[in-house]
Design a protein around this motif. Sequence first.
Motif, short mmCIF file in Angstrom:
data_model
loop_
_atom_site.label_atom_id
_atom_site.label_comp_id
_atom_site.label_asym_id
_atom_site.label_seq_id
_atom_site.Cartn_x
_atom_site.Cartn_y
_atom_site.Cartn_z
N LEU A 41 -7.90 -4.21 -11.63
CA LEU A 41 -7.46 -3.94 -10.26
C LEU A 41 -7.27 -5.29 -9.56
O LEU A 41 -8.23 -5.97 -9.24
N LEU A 42 -6.03 -5.67 -9.37
CA LEU A 42 -5.71 -7.03 -8.92
C LEU A 42 -5.32 -7.07 -7.45
O LEU A 42 -4.49 -6.28 -6.99
N ASP A 101 0.51 -4.61 -8.21
CA ASP A 101 0.74 -3.41 -9.02
C ASP A 101 0.78 -2.18 -8.13
O ASP A 101 0.15 -2.13 -7.07
N THR A 102 1.50 -1.15 -8.59
CA THR A 102 1.64 0.08 -7.80
C THR A 102 0.65 1.17 -8.19
O THR A 102 0.68 2.25 -7.61
N ASP A 103 -0.23 0.88 -9.15
CA ASP A 103 -1.16 1.90 -9.62
C ASP A 103 -2.61 1.61 -9.27
O ASP A 103 -3.53 2.21 -9.84
N ALA A 120 -2.63 6.61 -0.32
CA ALA A 120 -3.90 6.70 0.38
C ALA A 120 -3.88 7.88 1.34
O ALA A 120 -2.85 8.21 1.94
N ALA A 121 -5.04 8.52 1.47
CA ALA A 121 -5.15 9.62 2.43
C ALA A 121 -5.02 9.10 3.86
O ALA A 121 -4.43 9.76 4.72
N ARG A 122 -5.56 7.91 4.10
CA ARG A 122 -5.52 7.30 5.43
C ARG A 122 -5.39 5.79 5.28
O ARG A 122 -5.86 5.21 4.31
N ILE A 123 -4.76 5.17 6.27
CA ILE A 123 -4.68 3.71 6.34
C ILE A 123 -5.05 3.30 7.77
O ILE A 123 -4.47 3.82 8.73
N VAL A 124 -6.02 2.40 7.87
CA VAL A 124 -6.49 1.94 9.18
C VAL A 124 -6.39 0.43 9.24
O VAL A 124 -6.80 -0.27 8.31
N VAL A 125 -5.86 -0.09 10.33
CA VAL A 125 -5.84 -1.53 10.60
C VAL A 125 -6.67 -1.78 11.85
O VAL A 125 -6.42 -1.19 12.90
N VAL A 126 -7.69 -2.63 11.71
CA VAL A 126 -8.57 -2.96 12.83
C VAL A 126 -8.22 -4.36 13.31
O VAL A 126 -8.29 -5.33 12.55
N GLY A 127 -7.84 -4.46 14.57
CA GLY A 127 -7.58 -5.75 15.19
C GLY A 127 -8.87 -6.30 15.76
O GLY A 127 -9.40 -5.76 16.73
N ASN A 128 -9.36 -7.37 15.15
CA ASN A 128 -10.67 -7.92 15.50
C ASN A 128 -10.53 -8.93 16.63
O ASN A 128 -10.46 -10.14 16.40
N VAL A 160 0.84 -1.21 0.00
CA VAL A 160 0.00 0.00 0.00
C VAL A 160 0.87 1.24 0.00
O VAL A 160 0.59 2.23 -0.70
N ALA A 161 1.95 1.21 0.76
CA ALA A 161 2.86 2.36 0.83
C ALA A 161 3.56 2.62 -0.50
O ALA A 161 3.98 3.75 -0.77
N ARG A 162 3.69 1.60 -1.34
CA ARG A 162 4.37 1.76 -2.63
C ARG A 162 3.43 2.28 -3.73
O ARG A 162 3.89 2.48 -4.86
#
Length: 292
Positions: A197-198, A96-98, A34-42, A27-29
């Motif tokens: 979009l893969l 892919d990076t795009d 992204a404007a924001r990245i959220v990780v939810v620990g369920n 995602v960082a590449r």
Amino acid sequence: MARPRTGVAVLTMGTRPAELRLLLDAVARQDEPAARIVVVGNGTGSLPELPEGVTGVELPENRGVSGGRNVAIETLRAFGDVDVVVDLDDDGLLVDTDVLRRLADLYAADPALGVVSFRIADETGETQRRHVPRLGAKDPLRGGEVTTFLGGGHGLSMRMLDRVGGWPEEFFFTHEETDLAWRALDDGWKVLYAPELLLQHPRTSPARHAVYHRMTARNRVWLAKRNLPALLVPVYLAVWTLLTLARTRSARGLAAWFAGFAEGLRRPCGPRRPIRWSTVLHMTRLGRPPII
């Protein structure tokens, strides 16, 4: 319209820390970040160390796919700078990076676009039949408008979510995508399968979950009870009962399925808001009437 801003949401149970880190690195590449990245620990207890700029949310209990993703939506909504929510499985990978740029292009070009479903393929490039969101489709590279989408990788318009609501938390997991897609279609939004979009994802079977047969039957019933015109409810359930009898080879699986079916009939499933008959006709024209 202004350039849509994407917010990435990843749900994890903490069992795949290496895969999660690879996904976040991918995602960082992206060439359009992204404007924001959220990780939810369920129900993870504690999340692994996350990269700088990634927001972690730890839930004390497992709220299922639906509940966890609703928390992610609310977290992204609170920031106020996300137009498209991108849900990604924690064991998936953006090769892919795009991807985020091309996704934003799609939303910028069509204000009526509600959901964009990614193509899911394993490490060999093969897409399982169950990951092509249309009936009788043998070509996973043929995109277009559809009536449901893939949970492992997709985009959701925040404006659409504001209108139709989020994930059906009662479902926990299975068929929550179809429930959301039907509500979106009934509100006039488009659901698009975009195979360019893969998301790379290990080849798996949903039946690997011990409660799969019970929940898939229960949620089939809830899907019909919540969303279908009264005349179509028994038709939909009869069709899926016959298909299940024809497809399921495990006596234990069938017993669990019928137990889930009975649970779905017996238990409430949230508010009933049947889709319009014009929506039924629209879905039929798209190749999948809501009886199968």
